[in-house]
Design an enzyme around this catalytic site. Sequence first.
Site, PDB file in Angstrom:
ATOM      1  N   GLU C  99      53.823  63.719  53.291  1.00  0.00           N
ATOM      2  CA  GLU C  99      53.155  64.524  54.323  1.00  0.00           C
ATOM      3  C   GLU C  99      53.504  64.065  55.742  1.00  0.00           C
ATOM      4  O   GLU C  99      52.751  64.332  56.675  1.00  0.00           O
ATOM      5  CB  GLU C  99      51.637  64.466  54.119  1.00  0.00           C
ATOM      6  N   HIS C 118      45.795  60.645  59.619  1.00  0.00           N
ATOM      7  CA  HIS C 118      45.535  61.596  58.541  1.00  0.00           C
ATOM      8  C   HIS C 118      44.745  60.886  57.450  1.00  0.00           C
ATOM      9  O   HIS C 118      45.190  59.886  56.910  1.00  0.00           O
ATOM     10  CB  HIS C 118      46.842  62.122  57.959  1.00  0.00           C
ATOM     11  N   HIS C 120      41.398  61.277  54.218  1.00  0.00           N
ATOM     12  CA  HIS C 120      40.456  62.072  53.434  1.00  0.00           C
ATOM     13  C   HIS C 120      39.153  61.295  53.390  1.00  0.00           C
ATOM     14  O   HIS C 120      38.716  60.861  52.332  1.00  0.00           O
ATOM     15  CB  HIS C 120      40.951  62.300  52.005  1.00  0.00           C
TER      16      HIS C 120
END
Lengths: 252, 252, 252, 252
Positions: C99, C118, C120
């Site tokens: 990514e 980035h 989660h």
Amino acid sequence: MFKFFGLLLGLVMTAAPAGAQSPTADPALIEDLVAANRILYDQSVVDGFGHVSVRHDKNPERFLLARSMAPGLVTAADIMEFDRDSNAIDPKGRAVYLERFIHSEIYKAHPEVKAVVHSHSPAVIPFGVTSVTLRPVFHLSSFLAGGAPVFEIREAGGSATDMLIRTPELGAALARTLGAAPVALMRGLQEAVFRAIYTEVNARLEAEALRLGQGQVVFLNDEEAAKATATNAGVLVRAWDLWKTRALATAR
Amino acid sequence: MFKFFGLLLGLVMTAAPAGAQSPTADPALIEDLVAANRILYDQSVVDGFGHVSVRHDKNPERFLLARSMAPGLVTAADIMEFDRDSNAIDPKGRAVYLERFIHSEIYKAHPEVKAVVHSHSPAVIPFGVTSVTLRPVFHLSSFLAGGAPVFEIREAGGSATDMLIRTPELGAALARTLGAAPVALMRGLQEAVFRAIYTEVNARLEAEALRLGQGQVVFLNDEEAAKATATNAGVLVRAWDLWKTRALATAR
Amino acid sequence: MFKFFGLLLGLVMTAAPAGAQSPTADPALIEDLVAANRILYDQSVVDGFGHVSVRHDKNPERFLLARSMAPGLVTAADIMEFDRDSNAIDPKGRAVYLERFIHSEIYKAHPEVKAVVHSHSPAVIPFGVTSVTLRPVFHLSSFLAGGAPVFEIREAGGSATDMLIRTPELGAALARTLGAAPVALMRGLQEAVFRAIYTEVNARLEAEALRLGQGQVVFLNDEEAAKATATNAGVLVRAWDLWKTRALATAR
Amino acid sequence: MFKFFGLLLGLVMTAAPAGAQSPTADPALIEDLVAANRILYDQSVVDGFGHVSVRHDKNPERFLLARSMAPGLVTAADIMEFDRDSNAIDPKGRAVYLERFIHSEIYKAHPEVKAVVHSHSPAVIPFGVTSVTLRPVFHLSSFLAGGAPVFEIREAGGSATDMLIRTPELGAALARTLGAAPVALMRGLQEAVFRAIYTEVNARLEAEALRLGQGQVVFLNDEEAAKATATNAGVLVRAWDLWKTRALATAR
């Protein structure tokens, strides 16, 4: 307000004359009591407050309990001996827990009880101040079958206590509440610790399941609970070994 | 938005002339203030932000507070002295907390206050942004009887502040809000820390109990709370010893 | 499904010709990027997955990012240089993140952006899969004013992706979503980390406040948020120092 | 009551004659099994109870499993070999898990299965005692697409078991439930651990999202889940490396 009990017991394995100076307790029992203090702290069942005692192995009229201090810091030198009325045998000026009558009155009323844990574990407290009952959601907390009794100190001491079991009378009232709870044969201190920890675990799981299922939860039935409790007695040393290794590895 | 206070006090035990260079503070007081910083971080009451001060033991017009830094890293060398208007006595180029006026204005308005904790502890914040009141669910948080006052900065500073108590005027408005809260005689810094920690614990327990009981929760009544608070004052050193041992054992 | 961004930026302070081999990046920047990786893991914003990059200080067409590995284990030797199309400059056989186009396309579309995180992070994910908006409940998360944009990969990539931003086209679509978010002047990498951490903190607090207040919560208004954001820029190093001390003290 | 499975599998890569004394297992496989035990404890998937096994790499009729002990304390010396009926090959007086039939019956019924994890992970249990289904809320738990099957021991063993899979018959019933679950090709033990951990993570996220969204949550669709699962197989070593480093760094 509330106090939970009914967790924390066992069989007295020997009988000895009471009143006189007791023979020295088994060093392994002292070591287990120290480990129990440290484990209950490491597993977040007690914080700076709470206590755990064990009936004296040579004199069933006596019990062993730390001096007034945080359980997470207890060492063998902090363990004191108390008589059936919670008098310290050899105080040496050490402060004692105000609520030691919890222990003495339970030992007095329940000869089969071998160990007592008193805690304010965080997931359990909400069950004490609401009308929701603690019940077993999985086999490791099967001993909760029938529901944990809740002691309302206002019924025994009126509406203006300081919430502590600081007299023999309050301790005796508590012991009567405990008397209605299912009392099984256990191995003593290690099982008391096991039950205190899995009571906390079950409280977290039950609260979460009640929310997730919007009140619809499948609990263990009584037969499953009885059989699981018998099975657990045979394997609890597995958890004890882990907890002890963890708790004694930390300096605090 | 909100700020919680009302937790954090004590009796000034000595009185001394203000304005001049203060005699050196008791090293034990400095040590306790360092421990208080580290404990509040270790117990998750503060993170990188938040602060704790204590009134100077030799000069009640002065107070001690760390330089602008994370509480979890504070050592004795970081403690600074401030006057009644939050001026640093000997800044040596060190940065100071923008919100030090919280401390100076409370000490000015409340001569009996001996220590102040300012935090954004996580379980407490939701009580600040909703209309739910913090109330004691167990004896260790009995000092919350009557409910914690909530300070709305928009009433004192309008709707376009940066949310900080960065002026004497905002500090004074805050001190007035605190004035309405029940202020009891305490032992000072250690009790302020005790209350900050059990405010956070109570917030977690109360939120969970309100959910579990669907709004029906039994709280301590005022008599129980008053008696429990008196009792707690005698045993809080037990928790302090544990927290200090833990907090100072870690390098950070 | 979703991706959150818009948190994580800054001003490019120098401009340099692109395409050629870049001069060596400032070692202090590399050190900060290593610390950022370790901090984001230590603060539970990333687990084994997630990544953080910084724009090259000598060549704004390039950025620095670890090889494909868990952020919590990153050391200086793991930092690689990438061009504006996410090609590794000197791969040496090292695996790269699938990514990485998140980073290259944001740097390409937003010249003012200096760092990208980035993750989660666990409390944020529920806001991504429901219609509830992240909004600031306290001053430390004031940068969330206006609400965090949510990127729906199904709109850009259809309903059968593997959920990853694995092409320049998906990265560009994401960068356009980010373009609608409030982008302020910041100090770069340290502020990106600050925002990633307080986004997670705010998500926990907001979810809890919404429950406690049954949907009624007071958020920061836009003026308060703007002023608090400006203030925070001046004090975030206080949190960075703490986080870095903690994160680098652990071996993992 | 319930048991979750269906997580925990792989391809047998070699075939060997069964029944005779197996050649020694690959030391790297033993090392991985020790790491799996320690990781599952360190990541809070197992506590003092639970177990993980792997099919023998030289003899697919056999599997490797620790002696009866807490997974967090397992070392290479604790790993035992079992035959297809859960008989220990060389017990040396060591106690064995009562529920080892979970492993033997799954290996017997599912030749493609290479590793089995049995746990009571805390966020998952509430999904077992309510009618809410575990479904993937993000790409790392994509293997949950279709929902995790729930095994009701009352259907197989009646309403008076001790809740344990303590016979081959109960194990076989469980293996049949597992047979209905989506079984994909995996890399074996490491992927089983990955799935056990992200099942727990997903359970936390899903429960929170259902609350926050008041029941309205966007899950991965089946195509997204299938593609994400294929992608994850290529990167899971990144998480394994982190978990192993963490888990083996602690003494306990």
